[in-house]
Design a protein around this motif. Structure first.
Motif, PDB file in Angstrom:
ATOM      1  N   PRO A   8       0.868  -1.112   0.011  1.00  0.00           N
ATOM      2  CA  PRO A   8       0.096   0.189  -0.076  1.00  0.00           C
ATOM      3  C   PRO A   8       0.725   1.272   0.002  1.00  0.00           C
ATOM      4  O   PRO A   8       0.584   2.182  -0.685  1.00  0.00           O
ATOM      5  N   MET A   9       2.053   1.232   0.552  1.00  0.00           N
ATOM      6  CA  MET A   9       2.744   2.323   0.689  1.00  0.00           C
ATOM      7  C   MET A   9       3.393   2.703  -0.617  1.00  0.00           C
ATOM      8  O   MET A   9       3.543   3.790  -0.989  1.00  0.00           O
ATOM      9  N   LEU A  10       3.905   1.662  -1.242  1.00  0.00           N
ATOM     10  CA  LEU A  10       4.538   1.788  -2.686  1.00  0.00           C
ATOM     11  C   LEU A  10       3.329   2.311  -3.632  1.00  0.00           C
ATOM     12  O   LEU A  10       3.766   3.051  -4.482  1.00  0.00           O
ATOM     13  N   ARG A  11       2.128   1.785  -3.534  1.00  0.00           N
ATOM     14  CA  ARG A  11       1.192   2.099  -4.359  1.00  0.00           C
ATOM     15  C   ARG A  11       0.645   3.437  -4.089  1.00  0.00           C
ATOM     16  O   ARG A  11       0.629   4.109  -5.136  1.00  0.00           O
ATOM     17  N   SER A  12       0.743   3.954  -3.104  1.00  0.00           N
ATOM     18  CA  SER A  12       0.205   5.219  -2.799  1.00  0.00           C
ATOM     19  C   SER A  12       1.440   6.298  -3.322  1.00  0.00           C
ATOM     20  O   SER A  12       1.024   7.363  -3.832  1.00  0.00           O
ATOM     21  N   LEU A  13       2.622   6.028  -2.929  1.00  0.00           N
ATOM     22  CA  LEU A  13       3.649   6.858  -3.782  1.00  0.00           C
ATOM     23  C   LEU A  13       3.758   6.676  -5.179  1.00  0.00           C
ATOM     24  O   LEU A  13       3.666   7.929  -5.738  1.00  0.00           O
TER      25      LEU A  13
END
Length: 109
Positions: A8-13
């Motif tokens: 989720p962090m990579l996707r949000s970035l």
């Protein structure tokens, strides 16, 4: 970090950077067409950063669903760190190109 947090962090970035690209391209077009002043452009660039980090923090918090404040903060900080690292690397590349050009120019003189 466990796998349930990394994705989720990579996707949000990724979404934040894609949105940044779209909004900055629109801003460049507006700058070209409307002949905006430098102060207006700087303000709009900051607005783009705010909007994209807000979007990234929202998506990170929405997907992770716990300690949303922390994951939103981390999303914004990671956005900045990636932006900073790329900017620094580009400046180093420009420095290298200038040094190389000057060296070759000196050798050819």
């Amino acid at each position: 970090m466990e796998n349930g947090i990394v994705k989720p962090m990579l996707r949000s970035l990724l979404i934040s950077y894609v949105l940044s690209g779209i909004l900055l391209a629109a801003l460049a077009f507006a700058l070209y067409k409307l002949r905006l002043k430098e102060g207006q452009v700087n303000l709009m660039v900051y607005a783009v950063y705010l909007l994209t980090c807000l979007c990234g923090g929202f998506l990170a918090g929405k997907r992770i669903r716990q300690r949303r404040f922390f994951w939103g903060l981390l999303s914004g900080l990671l956005y900045f760190l990636v932006l900073f690292a790329v900017s620094w690397a580009m400046n180093m590349a420009v420095m290298g190109i200038c040094a190389l050009g000057g060296t070759i120019g000196g050798m050819l003189s």
